[in-house]
Design a protein around this motif. Structure first.
Motif, PDB file in Angstrom:
ATOM      1  N   THR A  89       0.842  -1.191   0.000  1.00 37.27           N
ATOM      2  CA  THR A  89       0.000   0.000   0.000  1.00 37.27           C
ATOM      3  C   THR A  89       0.878   1.242   0.000  1.00 37.27           C
ATOM      4  N   MET A  91       0.692   5.145   0.506  1.00 39.19           N
ATOM      5  CA  MET A  91      -0.235   6.113   1.085  1.00 39.19           C
ATOM      6  C   MET A  91       0.313   7.524   0.944  1.00 39.19           C
ATOM      7  N   GLU A  96       0.454  11.432   5.713  1.00 39.63           N
ATOM      8  CA  GLU A  96       1.111  10.322   5.012  1.00 39.63           C
ATOM      9  C   GLU A  96       2.089  10.799   3.940  1.00 39.63           C
ATOM     10  N   ASP A 125      -4.537   6.901  -1.895  1.00 44.02           N
ATOM     11  CA  ASP A 125      -3.721   5.718  -1.658  1.00 44.02           C
ATOM     12  C   ASP A 125      -3.962   4.716  -2.785  1.00 44.02           C
TER      13      ASP A 125
END
Length: 191
Positions: A89, A91, A96, A125
């Motif tokens: 992932t 982000m 983030e 994301d």
């Protein structure tokens, strides 16, 4: 061998100014040969905005789902666990990071593409879930942004050795059905 560096500014005397110059004889995660090692992919998450595409250069080839690039890609390396599964992932947005229009790809050690994703929204994301890694083998992840230096920025990276609920095999089990409700916006179809 000896090499020269030249430093300049745009053609206007108003742009003249002092600067700092740094050099190092080690390659960093700008190149796959020096990919940043993720030592354990069980529930790994970097610190918020730990990595960045700022100042990175392009190397290797463009993954099939990317609209352009490589542009400013960064490289990461991990070893597959016994599950043979991985969820990666990237982000961005808020704490983030400020990377815009993110791009993500998964490669084997021969740099054959296994999976790729491109942005859905400017700061959204993105995630790759892949099943079928060979336990003990090494794999690369490359992260980039669309072709504009204004999109450079820091990002957060998470890697886990489980399949996400994007796939049937990663379905979330609900055990208490009596009046149960998730927290607001816990789940998403994004990516």
């Amino acid at each position: 061998e000896w090499y020269y560096l030249s430093v300049d500014n745009l053609n206007n005397t108003g742009y003249r100014g002092s600067f700092t110059l740094c050099m190092d004889d080690t390659v960093d995660y700008d190149f796959h040969e020096a990919a940043h090692l993720i030592p354990d992919i069980v529930d790994y998450c970097s610190a918020h905005a730990e990595f960045t595409t700022l100042g990175a250069s392009a190397d290797h080839v463009r993954p099939t789902c990317w609209p352009n690039g490589p542009n400013f890609n960064r490289w990461f390396l991990f070893q597959a666990t016994a599950t043979g599964d991985v969820t990666i992932t990237l982000m961005t947005g808020g704490t983030e990071g400020s990377l815009r229009y993110p791009l993500l790809a998964l490669w084997d050690t021969t740099l054959a593409e296994l999976a790729c994703k491109r942005w859905v929204t400017e700061y959204g994301d993105i995630e790759i879930t892949y099943s079928g890694l060979t336990p003990g083998d090494w794999y690369y992840v490359s992260i980039d942004n669309s072709n504009n230096t204004a999109y450079w920025g820091p990002f957060t990276l998470c890697i886990d050795d489980e399949i996400s609920y994007d796939y049937f095999a990663g379905a979330i089990a609900f055990t208490d059905l009596d009046g149960w409700c998730s927290d607001y916006a816990t789940y998403t179809t994004l990516s």
